[in-house]
Design a protein around this motif. Structure first.
Motif, PDB file in Angstrom:
ATOM      1  N   ARG A  70      16.673   3.220   4.767  1.00  0.00           N
ATOM      2  CA  ARG A  70      15.763   3.454   3.640  1.00  0.00           C
ATOM      3  C   ARG A  70      16.161   2.681   2.398  1.00  0.00           C
ATOM      4  O   ARG A  70      15.661   2.924   1.305  1.00  0.00           O
ATOM      5  N   ASP A  71      17.104   1.760   2.544  1.00  0.00           N
ATOM      6  CA  ASP A  71      17.574   0.980   1.400  1.00  0.00           C
ATOM      7  C   ASP A  71      16.407   0.299   0.707  1.00  0.00           C
ATOM      8  O   ASP A  71      15.617  -0.410   1.335  1.00  0.00           O
ATOM      9  N   GLY A  72      16.262   0.525  -0.576  1.00  0.00           N
ATOM     10  CA  GLY A  72      15.237  -0.128  -1.382  1.00  0.00           C
ATOM     11  C   GLY A  72      13.933   0.629  -1.519  1.00  0.00           C
ATOM     12  O   GLY A  72      13.132   0.321  -2.403  1.00  0.00           O
ATOM     13  N   ALA A  73      13.684   1.630  -0.674  1.00  0.00           N
ATOM     14  CA  ALA A  73      12.380   2.305  -0.686  1.00  0.00           C
ATOM     15  C   ALA A  73      12.125   3.052  -1.998  1.00  0.00           C
ATOM     16  O   ALA A  73      11.057   2.910  -2.597  1.00  0.00           O
ATOM     17  N   GLU A  74      13.093   3.828  -2.437  1.00  0.00           N
ATOM     18  CA  GLU A  74      12.935   4.593  -3.682  1.00  0.00           C
ATOM     19  C   GLU A  74      12.789   3.655  -4.884  1.00  0.00           C
ATOM     20  O   GLU A  74      11.971   3.888  -5.779  1.00  0.00           O
ATOM     21  N   GLU A  75      13.539   2.591  -4.898  1.00  0.00           N
ATOM     22  CA  GLU A  75      13.478   1.634  -6.005  1.00  0.00           C
ATOM     23  C   GLU A  75      12.179   0.822  -5.970  1.00  0.00           C
ATOM     24  O   GLU A  75      11.670   0.419  -7.020  1.00  0.00           O
ATOM     25  N   LEU A  76      11.628   0.599  -4.775  1.00  0.00           N
ATOM     26  CA  LEU A  76      10.315  -0.053  -4.685  1.00  0.00           C
ATOM     27  C   LEU A  76       9.265   0.852  -5.322  1.00  0.00           C
ATOM     28  O   LEU A  76       8.367   0.377  -6.020  1.00  0.00           O
ATOM     29  N   ARG A  77       9.397   2.159  -5.114  1.00  0.00           N
ATOM     30  CA  ARG A  77       8.473   3.101  -5.759  1.00  0.00           C
ATOM     31  C   ARG A  77       8.617   3.029  -7.281  1.00  0.00           C
ATOM     32  O   ARG A  77       7.623   3.027  -8.014  1.00  0.00           O
ATOM     33  N   LEU A  78       9.848   2.937  -7.773  1.00  0.00           N
ATOM     34  CA  LEU A  78      10.077   2.787  -9.205  1.00  0.00           C
ATOM     35  C   LEU A  78       9.375   1.533  -9.735  1.00  0.00           C
ATOM     36  O   LEU A  78       8.723   1.565 -10.777  1.00  0.00           O
ATOM     37  N   LEU A  79       9.509   0.442  -8.993  1.00  0.00           N
ATOM     38  CA  LEU A  79       8.831  -0.800  -9.394  1.00  0.00           C
ATOM     39  C   LEU A  79       7.317  -0.618  -9.429  1.00  0.00           C
ATOM     40  O   LEU A  79       6.654  -1.059 -10.373  1.00  0.00           O
ATOM     41  N   ARG A  80       6.768   0.038  -8.410  1.00  0.00           N
ATOM     42  CA  ARG A  80       5.317   0.262  -8.399  1.00  0.00           C
ATOM     43  C   ARG A  80       4.902   1.115  -9.598  1.00  0.00           C
ATOM     44  O   ARG A  80       3.886   0.832 -10.239  1.00  0.00           O
ATOM     45  N   GLU A  81       5.685   2.145  -9.893  1.00  0.00           N
ATOM     46  CA  GLU A  81       5.369   3.005 -11.046  1.00  0.00           C
ATOM     47  C   GLU A  81       5.398   2.229 -12.355  1.00  0.00           C
ATOM     48  O   GLU A  81       4.677   2.555 -13.297  1.00  0.00           O
ATOM     49  N   LYS A  82       6.202   1.182 -12.428  1.00  0.00           N
ATOM     50  CA  LYS A  82       6.278   0.348 -13.625  1.00  0.00           C
ATOM     51  C   LYS A  82       5.170  -0.708 -13.670  1.00  0.00           C
ATOM     52  O   LYS A  82       5.073  -1.461 -14.618  1.00  0.00           O
ATOM     53  N   GLY A  83       4.353  -0.776 -12.598  1.00  0.00           N
ATOM     54  CA  GLY A  83       3.236  -1.712 -12.579  1.00  0.00           C
ATOM     55  C   GLY A  83       3.488  -3.002 -11.825  1.00  0.00           C
ATOM     56  O   GLY A  83       2.659  -3.912 -11.861  1.00  0.00           O
ATOM     57  N   ALA A  84       4.621  -3.114 -11.140  1.00  0.00           N
ATOM     58  CA  ALA A  84       4.910  -4.317 -10.347  1.00  0.00           C
ATOM     59  C   ALA A  84       4.007  -4.372  -9.117  1.00  0.00           C
ATOM     60  O   ALA A  84       3.493  -3.345  -8.660  1.00  0.00           O
ATOM     61  N   VAL A  85       3.821  -5.560  -8.579  1.00  0.00           N
ATOM     62  CA  VAL A  85       3.126  -5.740  -7.302  1.00  0.00           C
ATOM     63  C   VAL A  85       4.147  -5.417  -6.216  1.00  0.00           C
ATOM     64  O   VAL A  85       5.218  -6.036  -6.165  1.00  0.00           O
ATOM     65  N   THR A  86       3.838  -4.439  -5.362  1.00  0.00           N
ATOM     66  CA  THR A  86       4.759  -4.031  -4.307  1.00  0.00           C
ATOM     67  C   THR A  86       4.086  -4.128  -2.946  1.00  0.00           C
ATOM     68  O   THR A  86       2.905  -3.830  -2.810  1.00  0.00           O
ATOM     69  N   PHE A  87       4.871  -4.528  -1.945  1.00  0.00           N
ATOM     70  CA  PHE A  87       4.333  -4.655  -0.592  1.00  0.00           C
ATOM     71  C   PHE A  87       5.391  -4.322   0.446  1.00  0.00           C
ATOM     72  O   PHE A  87       6.590  -4.367   0.153  1.00  0.00           O
TER      73      PHE A  87
END
Length: 134
Positions: A70-87
């Motif tokens: 699960r490495d990176g999954a929670e931080e990807l959510r943080l990025l999405r919450e900040k408005g980043a493009v996530t995939f």
């Protein structure tokens, strides 16, 4: 392979060297450390994504491809919450869907795509950035 102090440039991909944590710091530079493993890993995507969220926020583009855990999954959510493009990579094309699957479960990915479609999205984002002078 990233080098300590190297300036992050648009359109480039940086890979952390073995046994180093990688982050970006103010001024858009790469910092390599021997900080403790995160999620049992060094390098850790979580460690890196945390710094991306802090430095770039909504200007970031980040994704998770096939991988265990699960490495990176929670931080990807943080990025999405900040408005980043996530995939993330879709299940059908993943060898191991652990990391992308966890990100999907956390609603961290705005886009769930095959590698070919990820490439097209990244190409389009790069073109858009070039047109804006980024």
């Amino acid at each position: 392979i990233a080098a300590h102090g190297e300036l992050v440039l648009p359109g480039h991909i940086y890979i952390a060297p073995d046994e180093r944590q990688m982050r970006v710091v103010g001024g858009g530079k790469i910092a390599l450390t021997r900080d403790e493993p995160e999620n049992g890993l060094r390098p850790s995507v979580s460690y890196f994504f945390s710094s991306i969220a802090e430095v770039y926020g909504s200007a970031a583009v980040a994704g998770l491809l096939t991988g265990m855990g699960r490495d990176g999954a929670e931080e990807l959510r943080l990025l999405r919450e900040k408005g980043a493009v996530t995939f993330v990579q879709d299940k059908e094309s993943s060898v191991v869907h652990g990391m992308p699957g966890e990100a999907i479960r956390l609603d961290a990915a705005a886009l769930v795509l095959s590698p070919e479609k990820i490439a097209a999205v990244l190409t389009n984002l790069t073109k858009q950035g070039s047109e804006k002078g980024a």
